[in-house]
Scaffold this motif. Structure first.
Motif, PDB file in Angstrom:
ATOM      1  N   MET A 178      -4.431  -3.329   2.980  1.00 44.83           N
ATOM      2  CA  MET A 178      -4.570  -1.907   3.294  1.00 44.83           C
ATOM      3  C   MET A 178      -5.896  -1.667   4.031  1.00 44.83           C
ATOM      4  SD  MET A 178      -4.686   1.392   0.700  1.00 44.83           S
ATOM      5  CE  MET A 178      -3.010   1.193   0.132  1.00 44.83           C
ATOM      6  N   TYR A 236      -4.720   4.533  -2.377  1.00 52.51           N
ATOM      7  CA  TYR A 236      -5.701   4.443  -1.283  1.00 52.51           C
ATOM      8  C   TYR A 236      -7.074   4.927  -1.740  1.00 52.51           C
ATOM      9  CZ  TYR A 236      -8.106   5.281   3.111  1.00 52.51           C
ATOM     10  OH  TYR A 236      -9.038   5.267   4.125  1.00 52.51           O
ATOM     11  N   THR A 292       0.985   6.252  -3.037  1.00 55.68           N
ATOM     12  CA  THR A 292       0.273   5.638  -1.917  1.00 55.68           C
ATOM     13  C   THR A 292      -1.086   6.295  -1.715  1.00 55.68           C
ATOM     14  OG1 THR A 292       2.327   5.005  -0.811  1.00 55.68           O
ATOM     15  CG2 THR A 292       0.360   5.193   0.566  1.00 55.68           C
ATOM     16  N   TYR A 293      -1.125   7.611  -1.856  1.00 59.16           N
ATOM     17  CA  TYR A 293      -2.379   8.353  -1.695  1.00 59.16           C
ATOM     18  C   TYR A 293      -3.347   8.009  -2.824  1.00 59.16           C
ATOM     19  CZ  TYR A 293      -5.575  12.320  -1.147  1.00 59.16           C
ATOM     20  OH  TYR A 293      -6.696  13.094  -0.989  1.00 59.16           O
ATOM     21  N   ILE A 301      -9.024   0.251   5.029  1.00 58.86           N
ATOM     22  CA  ILE A 301      -9.817   1.240   4.309  1.00 58.86           C
ATOM     23  C   ILE A 301     -10.864   1.835   5.239  1.00 58.86           C
ATOM     24  CG2 ILE A 301     -11.338   1.664   2.346  1.00 58.86           C
ATOM     25  CD1 ILE A 301      -8.563   0.885   1.466  1.00 58.86           C
ATOM     26  N   GLU A 329      -8.617   2.325  -3.963  1.00 58.19           N
ATOM     27  CA  GLU A 329      -9.121   1.162  -3.235  1.00 58.19           C
ATOM     28  C   GLU A 329     -10.472   1.461  -2.599  1.00 58.19           C
ATOM     29  OE1 GLU A 329      -7.989  -2.011  -3.003  1.00 58.19           O
ATOM     30  OE2 GLU A 329      -6.589  -1.395  -4.571  1.00 58.19           O
ATOM     31  N   ARG A 330     -10.654   2.674  -2.159  1.00 52.94           N
ATOM     32  CA  ARG A 330     -11.945   3.052  -1.578  1.00 52.94           C
ATOM     33  C   ARG A 330     -13.037   3.011  -2.649  1.00 52.94           C
ATOM     34  NH1 ARG A 330     -12.578   8.089   0.599  1.00 52.94           N
ATOM     35  NH2 ARG A 330     -14.029   7.252   2.124  1.00 52.94           N
ATOM     36  N   GLU A 377      -7.218  10.087   5.729  1.00 50.59           N
ATOM     37  CA  GLU A 377      -6.640   8.744   5.821  1.00 50.59           C
ATOM     38  C   GLU A 377      -5.648   8.465   4.698  1.00 50.59           C
ATOM     39  OE1 GLU A 377      -6.943   6.822   8.478  1.00 50.59           O
ATOM     40  OE2 GLU A 377      -8.077   8.494   9.332  1.00 50.59           O
ATOM     41  N   GLY A 378      -5.838   9.105   3.543  1.00 50.17           N
ATOM     42  CA  GLY A 378      -4.853   8.980   2.477  1.00 50.17           C
ATOM     43  C   GLY A 378      -3.527   9.609   2.860  1.00 50.17           C
ATOM     44  N   LYS A 411      -1.681   7.360   5.186  1.00 50.02           N
ATOM     45  CA  LYS A 411      -0.983   6.275   4.500  1.00 50.02           C
ATOM     46  C   LYS A 411       0.398   6.725   4.007  1.00 50.02           C
ATOM     47  CE  LYS A 411      -4.291   3.367   5.084  1.00 50.02           C
ATOM     48  NZ  LYS A 411      -4.168   2.341   6.142  1.00 50.02           N
TER      49      LYS A 411
END
Length: 281
Positions: A1, A145, A141-142, A3, A148-149, A39-40, A43
């Motif tokens: 993914m 994300y 997914t959001y 980032i 992950e950040r 960006e979320g 995705k």
């Protein structure tokens, strides 16, 4: 993914250093708003849950950059976008112009409570064959994300406290879930470890519901408080040393200034958005 990260800057608050995650810098304020969520949302649009051949609609209310953001992203991905909004004089004309400038269509709605408007739009979407994104982008997914950040941030820095404002609680859920190292390995949670402090502009019940749905963490480690300021109080006389949103982040920084000396250890303030007032000038 892939980032997208933003700088972490250090500010001194009542003699104590606080790291600030500058997510107001995700957007440039010209093509996109200065907003952590961009960006979320991208995705989600890139996921298999979105049919790019079908029109997509979403409700954007006063204080939100949803219409602007989705109109720009949908243009990139070739998706027809229909921006629903309350048809009132209060709704900024400049945001409607940005939607149209990106090729989006406007869908004015009779003003009402947000829940009623959303229910009405749900019905209209079914009737017209429009697809929709979940409320406040509450999509796995959001959430993943945003988590992950946070994971990347924690690889480089160690923090004891996360201070982040809460609107719906969706963006915060992804950040908090990773910060508290909860996830699906809940048995690893140390009740004496990291703490999260949030000012919520929503009801405690709805905030906790969103956090629990997304398994954000043990609520014993998430300290929620109501803002002493009304949602639409822009706190004009209160100055913050970086660009932040008047509805949420500014109120959270005010809380931190009052409470920083009560917090133990190193603190990360996650700034979700830039100035709304500047965006509608």
């Amino acid at each position: 993914m892939d980032i997208i990260q933003t700088p972490i800057e250090t500010y001194t608050l009542n003699g104590i250093d606080v790291d600030v995650k500058r997510d107001d810098l995700v957007g440039d304020g010209v093509n996109f708003p200065r907003w952590a969520k961009i960006e979320g949302i991208r995705k989600i649009l890139e996921s298999d849950d979105i049919d790019k051949s079908k029109p997509l609609t979403h409700l954007s209310v006063y204080g939100s950059w949803t219409g602007w953001t989705l109109s720009k992203l949908c243009k990139e991905y070739g998706i027809e976008f229909i921006s629903a909004y309350p048809d009132t004089q209060k709704f900024p004309q400049v945001l409607l112009e940005r939607v149209e400038g990106n090729g989006g269509k406007l869908h004015p709605m009779r003003p009402n409570m947000m829940a009623f408007m959303q229910n009405k739009l749900n019905t209209q979407a079914k009737e017209n064959g429009w697809q929709q994104l979940p409320y406040a982008f509450n999509h796995p997914t959001y959430i993943s994300y945003m988590g992950e950040r946070m994971k990347e941030v924690l690889k480089e820095n160690e923090y004891d406290n996360l201070v982040v404002s809460i609107g719906s609680g969706v963006t915060a859920s992804g950040l908090i879930k990773e910060f508290l190292e909860y996830g699906d390995d809940w048995w690893k949670l140390n009740n004496e470890s990291r703490k999260v402090y949030s000012i919520t502009m929503s009801a405690f019940s709805s905030t906790k519901k969103i956090l629990n749905e997304n398994h954000a963490g043990d609520l014993k480690n998430i300290i929620l408080e109501k803002s002493p300021y009304a949602f639409d109080d822009m706190m004009d006389d209160y100055k913050v040393p970086f660009d932040c949103n008047e509805f949420w982040d500014k109120k959270q920084w005010y809380w931190l200034e009052d409470n920083i000396q009560k917090l133990k250890g190193k603190t990360l303030f996650w700034n979700i958005g830039g100035s709304y007032l500047n965006s509608i000038k």
